[in-house]
Design an enzyme around this catalytic site. Structure first.
Site, PDB file in Angstrom:
ATOM      1  N   ASP A 195      50.580  37.541  32.135  1.00 31.80           N
ATOM      2  CA  ASP A 195      50.637  38.598  31.116  1.00 31.80           C
ATOM      3  C   ASP A 195      51.085  39.863  31.840  1.00 31.80           C
ATOM      4  O   ASP A 195      51.361  39.832  33.054  1.00 31.80           O
ATOM      5  CB  ASP A 195      49.268  38.771  30.422  1.00 31.80           C
ATOM      6  CG  ASP A 195      49.457  39.153  28.953  1.00 31.80           C
ATOM      7  OD1 ASP A 195      50.057  40.218  28.706  1.00 31.80           O
ATOM      8  OD2 ASP A 195      49.040  38.392  28.075  1.00 31.80           O
ATOM      9  N   HIS A 265      55.037  40.713  26.921  1.00 26.34           N
ATOM     10  CA  HIS A 265      53.919  40.552  27.865  1.00 26.34           C
ATOM     11  C   HIS A 265      54.378  40.086  29.244  1.00 26.34           C
ATOM     12  O   HIS A 265      53.772  39.188  29.838  1.00 26.34           O
ATOM     13  CB  HIS A 265      52.884  39.569  27.289  1.00 26.34           C
ATOM     14  CG  HIS A 265      52.082  40.158  26.168  1.00 26.34           C
ATOM     15  ND1 HIS A 265      51.181  41.171  26.333  1.00 26.34           N
ATOM     16  CD2 HIS A 265      52.064  39.876  24.835  1.00 26.34           C
ATOM     17  CE1 HIS A 265      50.613  41.484  25.173  1.00 26.34           C
ATOM     18  NE2 HIS A 265      51.148  40.723  24.245  1.00 26.34           N
ATOM     19  N   ASP A 328      54.399  36.256  21.267  1.00 28.38           N
ATOM     20  CA  ASP A 328      53.682  37.266  20.464  1.00 28.38           C
ATOM     21  C   ASP A 328      54.047  38.673  20.925  1.00 28.38           C
ATOM     22  O   ASP A 328      54.548  38.870  22.029  1.00 28.38           O
ATOM     23  CB  ASP A 328      52.162  37.073  20.606  1.00 28.38           C
ATOM     24  CG  ASP A 328      51.709  37.208  22.055  1.00 28.38           C
ATOM     25  OD1 ASP A 328      52.399  36.684  22.938  1.00 28.38           O
ATOM     26  OD2 ASP A 328      50.677  37.846  22.306  1.00 28.38           O
ATOM     27  N   GLU A 329      53.753  39.636  20.071  1.00 27.47           N
ATOM     28  CA  GLU A 329      53.764  41.059  20.402  1.00 27.47           C
ATOM     29  C   GLU A 329      54.948  41.434  21.296  1.00 27.47           C
ATOM     30  O   GLU A 329      54.772  41.959  22.389  1.00 27.47           O
ATOM     31  CB  GLU A 329      52.435  41.431  21.087  1.00 27.47           C
ATOM     32  CG  GLU A 329      51.249  41.222  20.153  1.00 27.47           C
ATOM     33  CD  GLU A 329      49.907  41.576  20.790  1.00 27.47           C
ATOM     34  OE1 GLU A 329      49.063  42.138  20.087  1.00 27.47           O
ATOM     35  OE2 GLU A 329      49.697  41.264  21.984  1.00 27.47           O
ATOM     36  N   TRP A 401      47.019  33.367  15.028  1.00 26.79           N
ATOM     37  CA  TRP A 401      45.979  34.245  15.588  1.00 26.79           C
ATOM     38  C   TRP A 401      45.809  35.537  14.810  1.00 26.79           C
ATOM     39  O   TRP A 401      44.740  36.132  14.842  1.00 26.79           O
ATOM     40  CB  TRP A 401      46.285  34.579  17.056  1.00 26.79           C
ATOM     41  CG  TRP A 401      47.381  35.595  17.277  1.00 26.79           C
ATOM     42  CD1 TRP A 401      48.721  35.355  17.320  1.00 26.79           C
ATOM     43  CD2 TRP A 401      47.232  37.003  17.488  1.00 26.79           C
ATOM     44  NE1 TRP A 401      49.418  36.516  17.542  1.00 26.79           N
ATOM     45  CE2 TRP A 401      48.517  37.544  17.658  1.00 26.79           C
ATOM     46  CE3 TRP A 401      46.122  37.865  17.557  1.00 26.79           C
ATOM     47  CZ2 TRP A 401      48.745  38.906  17.876  1.00 26.79           C
ATOM     48  CZ3 TRP A 401      46.344  39.210  17.781  1.00 26.79           C
ATOM     49  CH2 TRP A 401      47.633  39.728  17.942  1.00 26.79           C
TER      50      TRP A 401
HETATM   51  C1  ACM Z   1      47.542  37.586  21.048  1.00 27.35           C
HETATM   52  O1  ACM Z   1      46.338  37.833  20.915  1.00 27.35           O
HETATM   53  N1  ACM Z   1      48.397  38.561  21.312  1.00 27.35           N
HETATM   54  C2  ACM Z   1      48.057  36.243  20.935  1.00 27.35           C
END
Ligand code: ACM
Ligand code: ZN
Length: 532
Positions: A195, A265, A328-329, A401
């Site tokens: 990450d 990330h 994600d994100e 999630w």
């Molecule tokens: C996450 O909690 N960003 C997968």
């Protein structure tokens, strides 16, 4: 001399008396209604099975690892050494392929205990139930009632995620966590290996990932603060260590699914190799948490080569059918301004369409490239639910999630779906973790992973559930266990598909907490309020 002899005689007397007393004492009777609650437990009415001296475990060759784990666990519980044999044993393990693959049957009577599983997996879960069924504390004459247990899980995916990027945990400790997972019939360890705040896996040809990316100089003190400590957080796993974890897990019927979160990330990778980002940096491994604008640049071939080198390593080390690629994100600001990203968008002919910007589609394209690479290597891709902002192939597994609605959306769109909504199954979120006692349990236990809005066919797309521990605020082992326990037991009942009734669950959970105590595990003690 005389005094000495008297002492010996008195001592012998005491031994004989104790032996007689312990033979005649009432046995301490356990209970097969463990957590997760088996599908059916029938008391058959005969005399109980008593764990006396010389109990042996018999198993064919293919079940010897399982038998060995059971022997160690029973020794932990009863203090007795159990002999393993290929011949006849008081406890016998065997398989019967007519049972469900992960299912098992236990037949317990005064003369012995027989565990039959649909496969090695089923037998393993039968041994977990046997271990948990023993009384806690075990007492001098532990016993189990004459009973027949029939059991099988409702869901094939029963996962638990641990983030080792924000804080690092060594392999010996991960093995302890794997034991905890196995105790709860969890069959996937989702290993969040990288990450922004730390890169934990060496990749051939990219030495700076572990030289630079695996180190940060300190950590923000609390959410929203501008204060930092100066305690370095560092560490990575060697290939041998990762293989060891995968083997340890496999012995416990747990598959390790590694995750490399991309293309967002990734600051720890960009700090190591700035040319992989849109701006070229400089970047640093951040000491704070959140979502960062600097992400991998899919406009640059070098970034694609890097991502594939990472996947190659994962495929080499981990035998799992699935590899988690995050997704994600991933903010798109940098891509919107990056000449390389915009050139890639033009070359691919991507255009904004309602609800899906051309940058969203660039992410889909990037993930698609990775998916193709995995497919060529015989593996399948998993992503977090943001990948639904693009148009992923139907065989991509989605981890929902962001909300329970994301579970419904993913299942309706036809993806194999794992339920892990932050509101219910994130165990480490500081805001939601303010819940205590019964409420803290109920948030997990009373959650229905299958949304009512789904048709029967869509329901079939939900393959299971996962609990997640993100370690921004989990710096040590005690906190890790405190986040995980005892709610992992509530999670296990969801995953196993046990008939749910919170009041009936509480005595099972209380027994689990006694077991955690005996095993030296920390658990979130405010939950004990619920037992009162
Ligand atoms: C996450 O909690 N960003 C997968
Ligand atoms: Zn770019």
């Amino acid at each position: 001399m005389m005094r000495h002899l008297t002492g010996i005689i008195a001592g012998l007397g005491a031994v004989v008396f104790c032996a007689l007393a312990s033979c005649t004492a009432e046995p301490d009777l356990g209970d097969f209604s463990v957590s997760p609650l088996p599908k059916s437990v029938t008391l058959t009415g005969g005399k109980p099975f008593v764990f006396g001296p010389g109990v042996s475990i018999s198993a064919p060759e293919e079940l010897m690892i399982t038998a060995d784990i059971l022997a160690k666990d029973l020794k932990e519980a009863t203090g007795r050494e159990l002999r393993l044999t290929g011949g006849r044993g008081k406890i016998s393990l065997s398989t019967d392929p007519s049972l469900p693959e992960e299912g098992y049957r236990i037949e317990c009577g005064k003369d012995g205990i027989k565990i039959t599983g649909g496969s090695v997996k089923g037998v393993f879960y039968g041994t977990r139930t046997l271990y948990k069924a023993l009384p806690v504390p075990c007492g001098k004459r532990p016993a189990l009632p004459a009973a027949s247990v029939e059991d099988a899980p409702a869901y094939s995916y029963r996962g638990f995620m641990v983030d080792v990027s924000r804080h690092f945990f060594g392999v010996e400790y991960l093995e302890k966590l794997l034991d905890v997972m196995a105790l709860h019939n969890i069959n996937v360890f989702h290993w969040h290996l990288t990450d922004d705040q730390g890169w934990r896996i060496p990749i051939e040809g990219y030495p700076r990932l572990t030289e630079v990316g695996s180190y940060r100089s300190g950590t923000i003190l609390e959410p929203g603060s501008d204060k930092y400590d100066t305690i370095p957080v560092q560490g990575f796993y060697t290939r041998e260590e990762m293989e060891r974890v995968a083997r340890y897990a496999a012995d416990r019927q747990i598959t390790v699914i590694p995750e490399i979160d991309m293309p967002g990330h990734m600051l720890s990778a960009l700090a190591s190799y700035p040319q992989l980002g849109c701006t070229g940096g400089p970047y640093e491994v951040p000491r704070q948490f959140g979502v960062f604008e600097d992400v991998l640049c899919p406009g640059k071939d070098e970034a694609l080569d890097f991502a594939k080198a990472v996947l190659r390593e994962l495929v080499d080390i981990f035998p799992s059918e699935y590899i988690h690629l995050g997704g994600d994100e991933c903010p798109k600001e940098r891509w919107g301004k990056c000449p390389d990203c915009q050139a890639r968008i033009r070359n691919l002919g991507l255009k904004d369409i309602p609800g899906k910007s051309k940058e969203n589609q660039l992410q889909t394209w990037f993930m698609g490239q990775m998916q193709d690479f995995l497919r060529e290597n015989g593996r399948k891709m998993i992503g977090w639910d943001e990948i639904l902002e693009g148009t992923p192939d139907k065989d991509v597994t989605v981890f929902a999630w962001t909300s329970p609605d994301a579970i419904a959306r993913s299942a309706k769109e036809g993806h194999p779906t794992v339920a892990c909504p932050i509101q219910h199954l994130y165990f480490s979120n500081p805001r939601i973790n303010k819940l205590t006692g019964r409420e803290s349990l109920s948030r997990v236990y009373d959650f229905d992973i299958v949304p009512e809005s789904l048709s029967v066919e869509e329901r079939g797309n939900i393959i299971g559930a996962e609990g997640c521990i993100w370690t921004e605020w989990v710096a040590d082992e005690a906190k890790m266990e405190w986040e995980m326990l005892p709610r992992v037991s509530a999670l296990a009942e969801l995953q196993w598909g046990s008939e749910r009734d919170l009041d009936a669950f509480l005595p099972r959970l209380k027994k689990m907490t006694l077991l955690y105590d005996r095993l030296g595990l920390n658990w979130k003690e405010d939950i004990a309020e619920a037992f009162e």
